[in-house]
Design an enzyme around this catalytic site. Structure first.
Site, PDB file in Angstrom:
ATOM      1  N   ASN A 153       0.802  -1.228   0.000  1.00 33.92           N
ATOM      2  CA  ASN A 153       0.000   0.000   0.000  1.00 33.92           C
ATOM      3  C   ASN A 153       0.832   1.273   0.000  1.00 33.92           C
ATOM      4  OD1 ASN A 153       0.461  -1.272   2.664  1.00 33.92           O
ATOM      5  ND2 ASN A 153      -0.337   0.644   3.451  1.00 33.92           N
ATOM      6  N   GLN A 183      -5.139  -3.986  -1.606  1.00 35.23           N
ATOM      7  CA  GLN A 183      -4.749  -2.993  -2.622  1.00 35.23           C
ATOM      8  C   GLN A 183      -4.692  -3.574  -4.041  1.00 35.23           C
ATOM      9  OE1 GLN A 183      -4.686   0.155  -2.124  1.00 35.23           O
ATOM     10  NE2 GLN A 183      -4.350   0.432   0.060  1.00 35.23           N
ATOM     11  N   ALA A 204     -13.875  -2.885   0.796  1.00 35.00           N
ATOM     12  CA  ALA A 204     -14.694  -2.172  -0.192  1.00 35.00           C
ATOM     13  C   ALA A 204     -14.216  -0.750  -0.470  1.00 35.00           C
ATOM     14  CB  ALA A 204     -16.153  -2.123   0.289  1.00 35.00           C
ATOM     15  N   CYS A 330      -3.049   4.988   8.147  1.00 40.82           N
ATOM     16  CA  CYS A 330      -3.098   4.634   9.570  1.00 40.82           C
ATOM     17  C   CYS A 330      -1.808   5.032  10.279  1.00 40.82           C
ATOM     18  CB  CYS A 330      -3.372   3.153   9.749  1.00 40.82           C
ATOM     19  SG  CYS A 330      -2.185   2.137   8.924  1.00 40.82           S
TER      20      CYS A 330
HETATM   21  C1  LIG Z   1      -2.748  -3.299   2.431  1.00 38.69           C
HETATM   22  C2  LIG Z   1      -3.872  -2.955   3.345  1.00 38.69           C
HETATM   23  N1  LIG Z   1      -4.377  -3.893   4.144  1.00 38.69           N
HETATM   24  C3  LIG Z   1      -5.400  -3.639   4.985  1.00 38.69           C
HETATM   25  C4  LIG Z   1      -5.964  -2.389   5.066  1.00 38.69           C
HETATM   26  C5  LIG Z   1      -7.086  -2.140   6.030  1.00 38.69           C
HETATM   27  O1  LIG Z   1      -8.319  -2.099   5.375  1.00 38.69           O
HETATM   28  P1  LIG Z   1      -9.578  -1.347   6.060  1.00 38.69           P
HETATM   29  O2  LIG Z   1      -9.291   0.114   5.973  1.00 38.69           O
HETATM   30  O3  LIG Z   1     -10.747  -1.781   5.222  1.00 38.69           O
HETATM   31  O4  LIG Z   1      -9.682  -1.850   7.445  1.00 38.69           O
HETATM   32  C6  LIG Z   1      -5.457  -1.360   4.254  1.00 38.69           C
HETATM   33  C7  LIG Z   1      -6.004   0.014   4.370  1.00 38.69           C
HETATM   34  O5  LIG Z   1      -5.289   0.986   4.362  1.00 38.69           O
HETATM   35  C8  LIG Z   1      -4.387  -1.658   3.367  1.00 38.69           C
HETATM   36  O6  LIG Z   1      -3.863  -0.714   2.577  1.00 38.69           O
END
Ligand SMILES: Cc1ncc(COP(=O)(O)O)c(C=O)c1O
Length: 388
Positions: A153, A183, A204, A330
């Site tokens: 990501n 991703q 989603a 995050c």
């Molecule tokens: C590679 C990856 N995994 C997991 C997630 C988490 O997904 P969600 O935001 O639907 O909890 C993200 C979100 O940034 C992500 O980029």
């Protein structure tokens, strides 16, 4: 508010399709039943749930019963990593992942370490790629679970999943392979069955769907310990009244996203190359981090602007209506450099000056040209200000 906006932070989240909003609104307003109810309202909701399951299963080339709906990528990753490791505890206590996973994979592994598991974290090469040979070398007879993401990501590196899956199954057929495909879903070809993947997470809101909904593919015969206890929803794997509007939104976004996937990918690759080339031709010290231009995902790339702080550029671009990010959403509030960029071995200057660009196929060539002009102007201004 700037005069115009160019949104280049699609790895953080995407704009919801108007068609998805409309469908969700209709379901919330008119088809509000609980899918477990035995009356007409319930069967109406249950039909939407099953149609959505068929849609996601169809896109993944999976069986309907292999799809479990969740509250998003984070939950799917937690459910897979914690649930599988705990279920197969008696088979072994060794687990394998990589140093460049999303926090929603890394943190569950940290939790499992506290529970007495031993976890190996593989490092990528300088392009952000994990070697299948290193995966094989790290496997032990005690390894019950391997979790490796598809597309990173932050830098857009694509892991060689079919070789990794083959390497695992050759050495240790019982080891389970989980893939965080948040991703890559709808963006790259992805068939768990064909690749030899046992569990796979999707979300989603990365594909122009709603936030707070996702799914976990779990190959028939692969078992896990649920995280929640409650009703028997989702075959007991994920109890809780199903979020029917969200699930229908996920299914519709996926169906719209997968249409003309190859055309969209080539459009994105063109936009990516254009943006990088225009910036680098004017500022040759700007460096592409991670995979080379042609080998990374077409929608995510990371550039270092040595001598500047990524955050300063981010806010200068924000003034022009251009939205990018310094790392994953995050991690955005953290002062520490990105764990992904650190794992690539980047020097301090490159770490500090890094920016992530993440595109949607809805971005236009004209938007990219505007963004490139503005980025170049911002860098010139900063150079002048710093006397560089
Ligand atoms: C590679 C990856 N995994 C997991 C997630 C988490 O997904 P969600 O935001 O639907 O909890 C993200 C979100 O940034 C992500 O980029």
């Amino acid at each position: 508010m700037p005069l115009r906006e160019v949104y280049l932070d699609n790895s953080a989240t995407t704009q919801v399709y108007p068609e998805v909003i409309k469908t969700m609104q209709q379901i919330m307003g008119e088809k509000f039943g609980n899918a477990s109810s035995l009356h007409r309202r319930g069967t109406e909701a249950e039909r939407i749930l099953q149609a959505s399951r068929r849609a996601i299963a169809g896109i993944l080339g999976a069986k309907n019963e292999e799809i479990t709906f969740t509250s998003g990528g984070t939950e799917s990753n937690n459910l897979a990593v914690l649930g599988i490791a705990r279920h197969y505890l008696r088979r072994g206590r060794h687990l394998l992942t990589t140093a460049i996973e999303h926090a929603s994979v890394l943190e569950p592994f940290k939790q499992l370490e506290r529970e007495g598991f031993s976890v190996s974290y593989l490092l990528p090469d300088e392009r952000g790629i994990i070697s299948p040979r290193e995966v094989t070398a790290a496997l032990t007879p005690e390894t019950t679970l391997v979790s490796i993401m598809h597309v990173n990501n932050e830098i857009g590196s694509i892991q060689p999943l079919s070789q990794i899956a083959a390497a695992i199954k050759t050495k240790n057929p019982a080891t389970i392979l989980h893939v965080d495909a948040v991703q890559s879903f709808c963006k790259l070809p992805l068939s768990p069955e064909a690749l030899g993947i046992d569990a796979l997470s999707i979300s989603a809101h990365k594909i122009h769907g709603p936030k707070g909904v996702g799914a976990l593919y779990l190959r028939a015969g692969t078992l896990l310990e649920p995280l929640f206890r409650g009703g028997g929803h989702e075959k007991g794997l994920r109890p809780g009244t199903e979020n029917i509007p969200g699930i229908a939104g996920l299914a519709l976004a996926a169906q719209m996203g997968i249409k003309d996937r190859k055309v969209k990918a080539s459009h994105l690759q063109n936009l990516k190359e254009k943006l990088i080339n225009v910036i680098q031709s004017e500022h040759p010290r700007v460096k592409l981090n991670g995979p080379r231009m042609e080998e990374g995902a077409p929608h995510i790339f990371n550039l270092s602007f040595p001598g500047f702080k990524g955050e300063i550029i981010l806010h200068a671009l924000e003034q022009k209506g251009i939205y990018v990010s310094t790392s994953s959403a995050c991690h955005a509030g953290s002062k520490d450099p990105s764990h992904v960029l650190k794992a690539l071995g980047l020097k301090k200057e490159s770490l500090e000056g890094a920016l992530r660009f993440s595109l949607s196929y809805l971005n236009t060539a004209e938007e990219i040209a505007y963004a490139a002009t503005q980025i170049n102007a911002v860098i010139h201004k900063l150079k002048k200000y710093h006397g560089l």
